[in-house]
Design an enzyme around this catalytic site. Structure first.
Site, mmCIF file in Angstrom:
data_model
loop_
_atom_site.group_PDB
_atom_site.id
_atom_site.type_symbol
_atom_site.label_atom_id
_atom_site.label_comp_id
_atom_site.label_asym_id
_atom_site.label_seq_id
_atom_site.Cartn_x
_atom_site.Cartn_y
_atom_site.Cartn_z
ATOM 1 C CG ASP A 56 -0.473 -48.125 28.308
ATOM 2 O OD1 ASP A 56 0.472 -48.040 27.509
ATOM 3 O OD2 ASP A 56 -1.036 -47.142 28.803
ATOM 4 N NE ARG A 88 -1.113 -41.227 16.406
ATOM 5 C CZ ARG A 88 -2.139 -40.384 16.454
ATOM 6 N NH1 ARG A 88 -2.074 -39.310 17.216
ATOM 7 N NH2 ARG A 88 -3.220 -40.602 15.741
ATOM 8 C CG HIS A 96 2.407 -47.983 31.050
ATOM 9 N ND1 HIS A 96 1.944 -46.900 30.337
ATOM 10 C CD2 HIS A 96 1.669 -48.021 32.193
ATOM 11 C CE1 HIS A 96 0.963 -46.316 31.008
ATOM 12 N NE2 HIS A 96 0.772 -46.970 32.141
ATOM 13 N N GLY A 154 13.084 -39.227 24.282
ATOM 14 C CA GLY A 154 13.919 -40.369 23.903
ATOM 15 C C GLY A 154 14.970 -40.741 24.929
ATOM 16 C CB SER A 155 15.386 -40.340 28.593
ATOM 17 O OG SER A 155 14.206 -40.882 29.115
ATOM 18 N NE ARG A 200 -5.742 -45.495 15.448
ATOM 19 C CZ ARG A 200 -5.263 -44.702 16.398
ATOM 20 N NH1 ARG A 200 -4.001 -44.763 16.752
ATOM 21 N NH2 ARG A 200 -6.037 -43.834 16.997
HETATM 22 C C1 GRF Z 1 8.459 -43.079 29.490
HETATM 23 O O1 GRF Z 1 8.075 -42.722 30.772
HETATM 24 C C2 GRF Z 1 7.769 -44.349 29.054
HETATM 25 O O2 GRF Z 1 7.479 -45.204 30.099
HETATM 26 C C3 GRF Z 1 6.488 -43.846 28.451
HETATM 27 O O3 GRF Z 1 6.846 -42.642 27.812
HETATM 28 C C4 GRF Z 1 7.988 -42.069 28.454
HETATM 29 C C5 GRF Z 1 9.011 -41.808 27.398
HETATM 30 O O4 GRF Z 1 10.114 -41.095 27.892
HETATM 31 N N1 GRF Z 1 5.919 -44.847 27.570
HETATM 32 P P1 GRF Z 1 11.396 -40.891 26.971
HETATM 33 O O5 GRF Z 1 10.918 -40.246 25.678
HETATM 34 O O6 GRF Z 1 12.006 -42.231 26.735
HETATM 35 O O7 GRF Z 1 12.288 -39.981 27.751
#
Ligand code: GRF
Length: 204
Positions: free
Chosen positions: A146, A92, A110, A14-15, A66
């Site tokens: 994506d 997912r 992405h 969750g950064s 799903r």
């Molecule tokens: C990120 O690199 C994002 O691009 C990808 O998953 C990763 C999530 O990182 N979809 P975080 O959980 O937000 O740190």
């Protein structure tokens, strides 16, 4: 004017969620209203807790399809009436049920310059192919992996062969671009008209 409600779906650290929380914590218009994770131990849930944001763990493994899993998420989201649903490391693939419900309101980030390198392991692929550039993409979500119209991209020169270093650089870009795009959507600087993405201050 009522708030612009943002819901964030996560599966892990969750950064990106943190970058979004930080950007809008004191914003009078944009409001991060809830966080949903399909993983119990996702650190993003702790981040939401610390920021006093409603958060939920919904385990996809508890559902036989799903669609049932997604309907359960929708039922929670309905309470918040989100203007935007933000996928931030949500691992997912979403079905038509979800994608159609949030048409033009569902975005993803992405870590590649799409359409290059869909799926996982993008940093490794960039290094293996000796690409000059790597980057990040924010896009509306359709129900392919994506896939969906691109809203913004940021690129950077590949100046290292160290995958961790490259990943960190990409994360820095992500933490900048994602809150910016969310703000642009909230401020109607980015929107969809007749199926086309319009960017009002396109300075690229
Ligand atoms: C990120 O690199 C994002 O691009 C990808 O998953 C990763 C999530 O990182 N979809 P975080 O959980 O937000 O740190």
């Amino acid at each position: 004017m009522s708030n612009f409600n943002v819901a964030v779906l996560i599966s892990g650290n969750g950064s990106n969620l943190q970058a979004i929380i930080d950007k809008f914590q004191k914003d009078e218009f944009v409001n991060v209203s809830c966080v949903i994770s399909n993983k119990k131990d996702a650190y993003g849930l702790v981040r939401a807790e610390k920021a006093n944001i409603d958060h939920y763990f919904i385990d996809n493994k508890n559902f036989s399809s799903r669609e049932e899993f997604e309907q359960t998420i929708i039922n929670v989201l309905d309470k918040y009436e989100p203007n935007l649903v933000v996928l931030a490391g949500f691992m997912r693939i979403l079905s038509e049920l979800f994608v159609n419900k949030y048409k033009n309101k569902l975005i993803n980030i992405h870590p590649s310059l799409l359409p290059k390198y869909k799926g996982l392991d993008t940093h490794r692929k960039v290094l293996e192919n000796q690409d000059d550039y790597h980057g990040v993409t924010v896009h509306f979500v359709d129900n392919t992996l994506d896939g969906g119209p691109i809203l913004a991209q940021k690129r950077t020169l590949v100046e290292t062969q160290d995958i961790k270093e490259l990943e960190e650089k990409i994360h820095e870009l992500e933490h900048k671009i994602y809150p910016e795009v969310i703000n642009d959507i909230a401020q109607k600087q980015i929107y969809v008209l007749n199926g086309k993405v319009i960017k009002e201050n396109n300075d690229e």
